[in-house]
Design a protein around this motif. Sequence first.
Motif, PDB file in Angstrom:
ATOM      1  N   ILE A   1      -7.256   1.883  -6.285  1.00 34.48           N
ATOM      2  CA  ILE A   1      -6.641   3.204  -6.375  1.00 34.48           C
ATOM      3  C   ILE A   1      -6.984   4.031  -5.141  1.00 34.48           C
ATOM      4  O   ILE A   1      -7.986   3.784  -4.476  1.00 34.48           O
ATOM      5  CB  ILE A   1      -7.039   3.937  -7.675  1.00 34.48           C
ATOM      6  CG1 ILE A   1      -8.551   4.069  -7.797  1.00 34.48           C
ATOM      7  CG2 ILE A   1      -6.450   3.224  -8.879  1.00 34.48           C
ATOM      8  CD1 ILE A   1      -9.001   4.861  -9.017  1.00 34.48           C
ATOM      9  N   GLY A   2      -6.130   5.005  -4.845  1.00 34.42           N
ATOM     10  CA  GLY A   2      -6.327   5.850  -3.675  1.00 34.42           C
ATOM     11  C   GLY A   2      -6.642   7.282  -4.065  1.00 34.42           C
ATOM     12  O   GLY A   2      -6.708   7.624  -5.245  1.00 34.42           O
ATOM     13  N   ASN A   3      -6.800   8.136  -3.077  1.00 35.40           N
ATOM     14  CA  ASN A   3      -7.174   9.523  -3.353  1.00 35.40           C
ATOM     15  C   ASN A   3      -6.085  10.259  -4.140  1.00 35.40           C
ATOM     16  O   ASN A   3      -6.389  11.100  -4.977  1.00 35.40           O
ATOM     17  CB  ASN A   3      -7.512  10.272  -2.054  1.00 35.40           C
ATOM     18  CG  ASN A   3      -6.319  10.399  -1.122  1.00 35.40           C
ATOM     19  OD1 ASN A   3      -5.664   9.411  -0.803  1.00 35.40           O
ATOM     20  ND2 ASN A   3      -6.053  11.608  -0.673  1.00 35.40           N
ATOM     21  N   HIS A   4      -4.821   9.949  -3.927  1.00 37.77           N
ATOM     22  CA  HIS A   4      -3.747  10.609  -4.688  1.00 37.77           C
ATOM     23  C   HIS A   4      -3.818  10.247  -6.164  1.00 37.77           C
ATOM     24  O   HIS A   4      -3.424  11.034  -7.019  1.00 37.77           O
ATOM     25  CB  HIS A   4      -2.377  10.217  -4.137  1.00 37.77           C
ATOM     26  CG  HIS A   4      -2.086  10.806  -2.798  1.00 37.77           C
ATOM     27  ND1 HIS A   4      -0.886  11.401  -2.500  1.00 37.77           N
ATOM     28  CD2 HIS A   4      -2.831  10.889  -1.672  1.00 37.77           C
ATOM     29  CE1 HIS A   4      -0.908  11.829  -1.247  1.00 37.77           C
ATOM     30  NE2 HIS A   4      -2.075  11.518  -0.731  1.00 37.77           N
ATOM     31  N   ASP A   5      -4.298   9.051  -6.455  1.00 34.34           N
ATOM     32  CA  ASP A   5      -4.420   8.614  -7.845  1.00 34.34           C
ATOM     33  C   ASP A   5      -5.557   9.329  -8.567  1.00 34.34           C
ATOM     34  O   ASP A   5      -5.613   9.316  -9.793  1.00 34.34           O
ATOM     35  CB  ASP A   5      -4.637   7.097  -7.898  1.00 34.34           C
ATOM     36  CG  ASP A   5      -3.525   6.346  -7.189  1.00 34.34           C
ATOM     37  OD1 ASP A   5      -2.356   6.627  -7.499  1.00 34.34           O
ATOM     38  OD2 ASP A   5      -3.827   5.505  -6.325  1.00 34.34           O
TER      39      ASP A   5
ATOM     40  N   HIS B   1       3.399   5.424  -3.595  1.00 38.51           N
ATOM     41  CA  HIS B   1       3.779   6.799  -3.926  1.00 38.51           C
ATOM     42  C   HIS B   1       4.954   6.853  -4.911  1.00 38.51           C
ATOM     43  O   HIS B   1       5.990   7.451  -4.630  1.00 38.51           O
ATOM     44  CB  HIS B   1       4.090   7.609  -2.665  1.00 38.51           C
ATOM     45  CG  HIS B   1       2.889   7.871  -1.821  1.00 38.51           C
ATOM     46  ND1 HIS B   1       2.004   8.882  -2.088  1.00 38.51           N
ATOM     47  CD2 HIS B   1       2.414   7.227  -0.724  1.00 38.51           C
ATOM     48  CE1 HIS B   1       1.037   8.867  -1.182  1.00 38.51           C
ATOM     49  NE2 HIS B   1       1.255   7.873  -0.350  1.00 38.51           N
TER      50      HIS B   1
ATOM     51  N   ALA C   1       0.839  -1.203   0.000  1.00 41.94           N
ATOM     52  CA  ALA C   1       0.000   0.000   0.000  1.00 41.94           C
ATOM     53  C   ALA C   1       0.872   1.249   0.000  1.00 41.94           C
ATOM     54  O   ALA C   1       2.031   1.221   0.419  1.00 41.94           O
ATOM     55  CB  ALA C   1      -0.911   0.008   1.231  1.00 41.94           C
ATOM     56  N   ASP C   2       0.295   2.318  -0.496  1.00 41.07           N
ATOM     57  CA  ASP C   2       0.920   3.638  -0.459  1.00 41.07           C
ATOM     58  C   ASP C   2       2.325   3.638  -1.062  1.00 41.07           C
ATOM     59  O   ASP C   2       3.279   4.094  -0.437  1.00 41.07           O
ATOM     60  CB  ASP C   2       0.951   4.182   0.977  1.00 41.07           C
ATOM     61  CG  ASP C   2      -0.440   4.467   1.497  1.00 41.07           C
ATOM     62  OD1 ASP C   2      -1.041   5.443   1.018  1.00 41.07           O
ATOM     63  OD2 ASP C   2      -0.927   3.701   2.346  1.00 41.07           O
TER      64      ASP C   2
ATOM     65  N   ALA D   1      -2.856  -1.465  -2.683  1.00 44.88           N
ATOM     66  CA  ALA D   1      -3.809  -0.396  -2.370  1.00 44.88           C
ATOM     67  C   ALA D   1      -3.138   0.961  -2.586  1.00 44.88           C
ATOM     68  O   ALA D   1      -1.962   1.132  -2.291  1.00 44.88           O
ATOM     69  CB  ALA D   1      -4.283  -0.525  -0.931  1.00 44.88           C
ATOM     70  N   GLY D   2      -3.898   1.934  -3.120  1.00 43.05           N
ATOM     71  CA  GLY D   2      -3.376   3.270  -3.408  1.00 43.05           C
ATOM     72  C   GLY D   2      -2.877   3.941  -2.153  1.00 43.05           C
ATOM     73  O   GLY D   2      -3.102   3.475  -1.069  1.00 43.05           O
ATOM     74  N   ASP D   3      -2.107   4.848  -2.319  1.00 43.11           N
ATOM     75  CA  ASP D   3      -1.787   5.821  -3.354  1.00 43.11           C
ATOM     76  C   ASP D   3      -0.576   5.312  -4.149  1.00 43.11           C
ATOM     77  O   ASP D   3       0.441   5.002  -3.566  1.00 43.11           O
ATOM     78  CB  ASP D   3      -1.507   7.165  -2.735  1.00 43.11           C
ATOM     79  CG  ASP D   3      -2.675   7.638  -1.876  1.00 43.11           C
ATOM     80  OD1 ASP D   3      -3.839   7.518  -2.326  1.00 43.11           O
ATOM     81  OD2 ASP D   3      -2.459   8.071  -0.745  1.00 43.11           O
TER      82      ASP D   3
ATOM     83  N   THR E   1      -5.758  -4.340  -7.651  1.00 44.89           N
ATOM     84  CA  THR E   1      -5.365  -2.967  -7.329  1.00 44.89           C
ATOM     85  C   THR E   1      -6.583  -2.144  -6.917  1.00 44.89           C
ATOM     86  O   THR E   1      -7.625  -2.222  -7.552  1.00 44.89           O
ATOM     87  CB  THR E   1      -4.708  -2.306  -8.559  1.00 44.89           C
ATOM     88  OG1 THR E   1      -3.608  -3.105  -8.978  1.00 44.89           O
ATOM     89  CG2 THR E   1      -4.233  -0.908  -8.248  1.00 44.89           C
TER      90      THR E   1
END
Length: 94
Positions: free
Chosen positions: A76-80, A10, A7-8, A46-48, A74
């Motif tokens: 996606i997260g808020n940054h994506d 980045h 996760a994360d 998991a995103g980001d 996958t």
Amino acid sequence: MKILCLADLHIGETQLQKALIGELTGHLLEIQALSLSENPDVIAVAGDLLPPGKAEYISAVWKQIFPAGIPVMTVIGNHDLWYSKFEDVLAKLR
């Protein structure tokens, strides 16, 4: 069942551009080594994940990092999603 969960990540812009041409650096090399040594049944990420507005490259990056034949799930997260509508990102991922 063995699951590798990440996760994360980045991934930065420079690292993304290198990964797209098969030049893995930093933590992406470590993740690739881990996925090869652990030989999971499935990989969950998991995103980001990527720089804002670059979600359409997720599959291409995963092909460079993860061994063929292992399913990768996958989220996606808020940054994506920054600077993008969810529907637009989803359309690019299909």
